[in-house]
Design an enzyme around this catalytic site. Structure first.
Site, PDB file in Angstrom:
ATOM      1  N   THR A  18      44.038  27.693  46.533  1.00  0.00           N
ATOM      2  CA  THR A  18      45.109  28.359  45.782  1.00  0.00           C
ATOM      3  C   THR A  18      44.637  29.714  45.281  1.00  0.00           C
ATOM      4  O   THR A  18      45.338  30.373  44.512  1.00  0.00           O
ATOM      5  CB  THR A  18      45.546  27.506  44.568  1.00  0.00           C
ATOM      6  OG1 THR A  18      44.371  27.215  43.796  1.00  0.00           O
ATOM      7  CG2 THR A  18      46.190  26.204  44.986  1.00  0.00           C
ATOM      8  N   SER A 253      39.851  31.324  35.852  1.00  0.00           N
ATOM      9  CA  SER A 253      40.972  31.064  36.743  1.00  0.00           C
ATOM     10  C   SER A 253      40.674  31.741  38.065  1.00  0.00           C
ATOM     11  O   SER A 253      39.891  32.684  38.140  1.00  0.00           O
ATOM     12  CB  SER A 253      42.244  31.620  36.099  1.00  0.00           C
ATOM     13  OG  SER A 253      42.895  32.470  36.984  1.00  0.00           O
ATOM     14  N   LYS A 254      41.342  31.224  39.112  1.00  0.00           N
ATOM     15  CA  LYS A 254      41.112  31.819  40.434  1.00  0.00           C
ATOM     16  C   LYS A 254      41.637  33.243  40.479  1.00  0.00           C
ATOM     17  O   LYS A 254      41.316  33.992  41.381  1.00  0.00           O
ATOM     18  CB  LYS A 254      41.758  30.957  41.497  1.00  0.00           C
ATOM     19  CG  LYS A 254      40.980  29.667  41.693  1.00  0.00           C
ATOM     20  CD  LYS A 254      41.581  28.817  42.758  1.00  0.00           C
ATOM     21  CE  LYS A 254      40.771  27.539  42.919  1.00  0.00           C
ATOM     22  NZ  LYS A 254      41.604  26.376  43.140  1.00  0.00           N
ATOM     23  N   ALA A 255      42.453  33.606  39.507  1.00  0.00           N
ATOM     24  CA  ALA A 255      42.973  34.974  39.495  1.00  0.00           C
ATOM     25  C   ALA A 255      41.980  35.961  38.867  1.00  0.00           C
ATOM     26  O   ALA A 255      42.215  37.163  38.881  1.00  0.00           O
ATOM     27  CB  ALA A 255      44.286  34.996  38.728  1.00  0.00           C
TER      28      ALA A 255
END
Ligand code: GLU
Length: 301
Positions: A18, A253-255
């Site tokens: 994701t 977070s992956k962001a």
């Protein structure tokens, strides 16, 4: 058998594509491969792309490339096996297995359609001044016997109470099976959920040691219960490790591009520097220094 006398474990590295691999995944890899090596066991690589809205093929491509650049390889499958096409280790290629599992639960009277939304749970909260806890759901959907179909979730009725386990890193542990209702196994968009896929996969892949971040502690008791309902004779062993956190203590977070492994490598950081930083941020090293993957694994003893 390992030197500890326990059977050599099979564990897995199971990221969801994701977003980009980040320092938290690196810390997880150190624990996964480290505990596998300690027990003389092996590591599987699993692509957890059950959420068809949030996962993207380009994130899987980047994930496989990042692992290769880091020099981190599973015993099975290779990154090239996954690149070649469908795999038993990619969840989106195995939908019929999850569907058959849920069909069996429905046939046994253990799963039911549910039309509760976040708003249903929120309405319950404001009306009762507290969250829904325990089995069931605020809409009483099990008793309503709704017809399973598009736009409705499916929940598994796992019962009440708790499940206990002796965590390899945290010691004796216990968790509620239905902390916030019966377990969602398919969401309203038709996605098989993380909880369902991970239990089905750990069973069919022969995984007997689950190594993951402590943010998933609450997922463990329902997963133990679901595994038992699906015929698993004994649950896997579990090891929940500390997370890499932001300086304010919140979860990465992956962001967060600042911690995306691929971007850091592109910017000239070495794999060894990133491994050292990940190890330091979960307390395995006093401070960041460059280390090889092999050295990182030996930090676990
Ligand atoms: N796929 C999950 C994640 O990326 C990990 C699953 C697990 O280890 O149980 O957070």
């Amino acid at each position: 058998m390992s030197s500890s006398g326990l059977p050599a474990p099979t564990t897995r590295f199971a990221p969801a594509p994701t977003g980009r691999l980040h320092l938290g995944h690196l810390a997880n890899a150190i624990y996964v491969w480290g505990l596998a090596r300690q027990g003389g066991g092996r590591v599987l690589l699993r692509v957890e792309d059950h959420d068809r809205q949030r996962c993207r093929p380009e994130f899987e491509t980047a994930l496989l490339d990042d692992l290769d650049r880091l020099g981190i390889a599973a015993d099975e499958p290779s990154t090239d096996d996954l690149r070649r096409g469908p795999s038993r280790y990619r969840q989106s290629d195995n939908g019929p297995l999850y569907a058959a599992t849920v069909d069996d639960l429905v046939a046994a009277g253990l799963a039911y359609a549910c039309d509760c939304t976040r708003a249903t749970f929120a309405a319950w909260r404001s009306e009762h001044r507290g969250s829904w806890t325990g089995p069931g759901c605020p809409g009483g959907c099990r008793a309503r016997t709704l017809t399973i179909g598009a736009g409705l979730g499916i929940r598994a009725a796992l019962g009440d109470g708790d499940e206990a386990w002796v965590d390899e890193l945290r010691g004796p542990s216990v968790g509620l099976v239905a902390a916030s209702g019966d377990l969602l196994v398919r969401d309203r968009n038709g996605n098989w959920t993380y909880a369902l896929c991970v239990v089905v996969d750990d069973l069919r892949h022969g995984v007997d040691l689950v190594v993951r971040g402590e943010d998933l502690l609450e997922a463990t008791a329902p997963q133990i219960r679901l595994g038992r309902l699906l015929g698993r004779p004994a649950p896997p062993r579990f090891a929940h490790h500390p997370l890499v956190r932001r300086p304010d203590g919140s979860k990465l977070s992956k962001a967060d591009n600042a911690t995306a492994v691929g971007e850091l490598l592109d910017a000239g950081r070495s794999a060894r520097a990133l491994l050292g930083e990940a190890a330091a941020r979960v307390g395995l090293l006093d401070g960041p220094r460059s280390i090889s993957f092999g050295e990182a694994l030996s930090l676990l003893g």
